[in-house]
Design a protein around this motif. Sequence first.
Motif, PDB file in Angstrom:
ATOM      1  N   GLU A   5       3.531   5.923  -5.598  1.00 48.60           N
ATOM      2  CA  GLU A   5       3.359   5.931  -7.056  1.00 48.60           C
ATOM      3  C   GLU A   5       2.202   6.847  -7.454  1.00 48.60           C
ATOM      4  N   ARG A   6       1.103   6.802  -6.681  1.00 48.52           N
ATOM      5  CA  ARG A   6      -0.043   7.661  -6.981  1.00 48.52           C
ATOM      6  C   ARG A   6       0.324   9.137  -6.818  1.00 48.52           C
ATOM      7  N   ALA A   7       1.060   9.460  -5.737  1.00 50.81           N
ATOM      8  CA  ALA A   7       1.460  10.846  -5.507  1.00 50.81           C
ATOM      9  C   ALA A   7       2.364  11.352  -6.626  1.00 50.81           C
ATOM     10  N   LEU A   8       3.267  10.486  -7.101  1.00 55.82           N
ATOM     11  CA  LEU A   8       4.156  10.885  -8.197  1.00 55.82           C
ATOM     12  C   LEU A   8       3.374  11.134  -9.479  1.00 55.82           C
ATOM     13  N   ARG A   9       2.384  10.275  -9.746  1.00 50.90           N
ATOM     14  CA  ARG A   9       1.570  10.466 -10.953  1.00 50.90           C
ATOM     15  C   ARG A   9       0.794  11.777 -10.877  1.00 50.90           C
TER      16      ARG A   9
ATOM     17  N   THR B 151       0.826  -1.214   0.000  1.00 48.20           N
ATOM     18  CA  THR B 151       0.000   0.000   0.000  1.00 48.20           C
ATOM     19  C   THR B 151       0.859   1.262   0.000  1.00 48.20           C
ATOM     20  N   ALA B 152       1.894   1.287   0.829  1.00 47.95           N
ATOM     21  CA  ALA B 152       2.750   2.477   0.897  1.00 47.95           C
ATOM     22  C   ALA B 152       3.400   2.750  -0.446  1.00 47.95           C
TER      23      ALA B 152
END
Length: 255
Positions: A232-236, A226-227
């Motif tokens: 990865e989501r924050a970078l996208r 999850t972390a």
Amino acid sequence: MHAVNSGVLVLDALSGLVLKANAKALALLGLGKSALPEFAQLARMFQPGELVLGHLAAGVEERECRLGMPQGGVLPLLVSSRRLAASASPTGQAAIVLTLTDISRIKRAEAKFQSFFENVIEGVFQSTPSGQYLMVNPGLCAILGFDTPEELISHFSDLRSQLYVDPVDRDTLFRLLSESGQVKGFETRFICKDGSFKWISLTAREVRDPSSGELLYIEGLNIDITARKEVERALRESEEKFRHTFDQSPIGASM
């Protein structure tokens, strides 16, 4: 009697006295032949209540017992027995033949596995094709928010609908398993006890009946990623925000 690889004891069927012992049995007992008479009764060898002469006379098959050693400590054994009539006994009297198999190495290996199983932070599991957990470790409990393995196992009656955010993922998992027998790094989302979800990297293999080929269960490892997924989501999102700002800028720019 002396050619076999297991310990063999011949007991008097009435008294439980040891009449004969092969070299392997003496080695298991930690005794020489001269010491055998001092340690030569069933009741003195095994832990209280574990082996009763009457049960041995009726025959037992690979019963796990603890042999009390004369020098102290206990030795885990598998014990099998059969009764010999006087006419078939090497001593000429009714006897019971005990076969003793040392399982101390197996027990040590089991203890090491149990320690790994209970302390590893990843979630270890076995589950049936129909969707029930057979076995889980404390690591999986921690990931999904359950207090004990028993609570987790009893909570899920249908893993496909209760555990997977997208039930189709379980169908995909089993399709991949049927193709190769194992899956590594399969990413999916699990529903936790509190209703939240976590991203999981799942590695699993099939366990089949060796004679029929029937799928008995799958077993494997669940790793909480999850972390990593959040990073990865924050970078996208950051990249998309930068791209949007760049595209909307009234000032020409080149890179």
